[in-house]
Scaffold this motif. Structure first.
Motif, PDB file in Angstrom:
ATOM      1  N   ALA A  66     -41.274   9.027  -0.911  1.00  0.00           N
ATOM      2  CA  ALA A  66     -42.248   8.946  -2.001  1.00  0.00           C
ATOM      3  C   ALA A  66     -41.589   8.663  -3.343  1.00  0.00           C
ATOM      4  O   ALA A  66     -42.166   7.975  -4.188  1.00  0.00           O
ATOM      5  N   ASP A  67     -40.394   9.186  -3.549  1.00  0.00           N
ATOM      6  CA  ASP A  67     -39.732   9.032  -4.847  1.00  0.00           C
ATOM      7  C   ASP A  67     -39.009   7.703  -5.019  1.00  0.00           C
ATOM      8  O   ASP A  67     -38.766   7.302  -6.154  1.00  0.00           O
TER       9      ASP A  67
ATOM     10  N   GLY B  18     -27.173  12.968 -16.258  1.00  0.00           N
ATOM     11  CA  GLY B  18     -27.320  14.230 -15.538  1.00  0.00           C
ATOM     12  C   GLY B  18     -28.752  14.655 -15.289  1.00  0.00           C
ATOM     13  O   GLY B  18     -29.032  15.384 -14.349  1.00  0.00           O
ATOM     14  N   ALA B  19     -29.667  14.189 -16.126  1.00  0.00           N
ATOM     15  CA  ALA B  19     -31.071  14.606 -15.979  1.00  0.00           C
ATOM     16  C   ALA B  19     -31.638  14.217 -14.619  1.00  0.00           C
ATOM     17  O   ALA B  19     -32.425  14.976 -14.031  1.00  0.00           O
ATOM     18  N   ALA B  20     -31.256  13.076 -14.112  1.00  0.00           N
ATOM     19  CA  ALA B  20     -31.765  12.648 -12.796  1.00  0.00           C
ATOM     20  C   ALA B  20     -31.317  13.618 -11.700  1.00  0.00           C
ATOM     21  O   ALA B  20     -32.083  13.902 -10.767  1.00  0.00           O
TER      22      ALA B  20
ATOM     23  N   GLN C 113     -33.887  15.965  -9.454  1.00  0.00           N
ATOM     24  CA  GLN C 113     -33.915  15.983  -7.994  1.00  0.00           C
ATOM     25  C   GLN C 113     -33.628  17.382  -7.450  1.00  0.00           C
ATOM     26  O   GLN C 113     -34.206  17.793  -6.444  1.00  0.00           O
ATOM     27  N   THR C 114     -32.754  18.127  -8.119  1.00  0.00           N
ATOM     28  CA  THR C 114     -32.476  19.497  -7.697  1.00  0.00           C
ATOM     29  C   THR C 114     -33.732  20.351  -7.798  1.00  0.00           C
ATOM     30  O   THR C 114     -34.024  21.143  -6.897  1.00  0.00           O
ATOM     31  N   ALA C 115     -34.483  20.188  -8.872  1.00  0.00           N
ATOM     32  CA  ALA C 115     -35.738  20.941  -9.023  1.00  0.00           C
ATOM     33  C   ALA C 115     -36.707  20.605  -7.891  1.00  0.00           C
ATOM     34  O   ALA C 115     -37.325  21.505  -7.305  1.00  0.00           O
TER      35      ALA C 115
END
Length: 132
Positions: free
Chosen positions: A16-17, A108-110, A114-116
């Motif tokens: 989906a992502d 780093g935000a990506a 994805q971790t969230a």
């Protein structure tokens, strides 16, 4: 059961992502306007649909017992949290609190995003495992 659920939920998330998300959705889903909300709210149901397919696979192919209500709650939870995380402000806020501003400016935000999403999938897989 947890491992099977998590792997299928994660595969649905990746589908989906990446291949199922349009360029428009990726670019505008965090915009602070009506168009941003439309892009975000078009992307989140993609997660619900791919997750639904994963849960159907779990229940039919792997013959794992997942109730209809827990499955529906999982779909709502995954789509809803995905929409919130993808607005990007929660990730930006976390990275400020964690003093990761330099990392945020360098891609780093990506990773935090994805971790969230993966943490949501872990909690969902655990919840489905314990309610089945």
């Amino acid at each position: 059961m947890f491992a099977s659920l998590f792997v299928l939920l994660y595969a649905a998330h990746l589908a989906a992502d990446y291949p199922l998300q349009t360029d428009h959705q990726a670019k505008h889903k965090s915009d602070r306007c009506a168009a941003g909300w439309r892009a975000n709210l078009a992307h989140a149901p993609t997660h619900a649909a791919t997750t639904a397919l994963a849960l159907v696979a779990v229940t039919t192919i792997l013959d794992l017992p997942i109730g209809v209500l827990p499955a529906l709650l999982a779909l709502v939870g995954i789509a809803g949290t995905h929409a919130v995380i993808d607005r990007r402000w929660p990730v930006a806020h976390w990275m400020r609190i964690a003093r990761q501003t330099a990392w945020a400016q360098n891609g780093g935000a990506a990773h935090v995003d994805q971790t969230a999403h993966v943490l949501v999938l872990v909690v969902t897989a655990l919840a489905l495992t314990t309610t089945s």
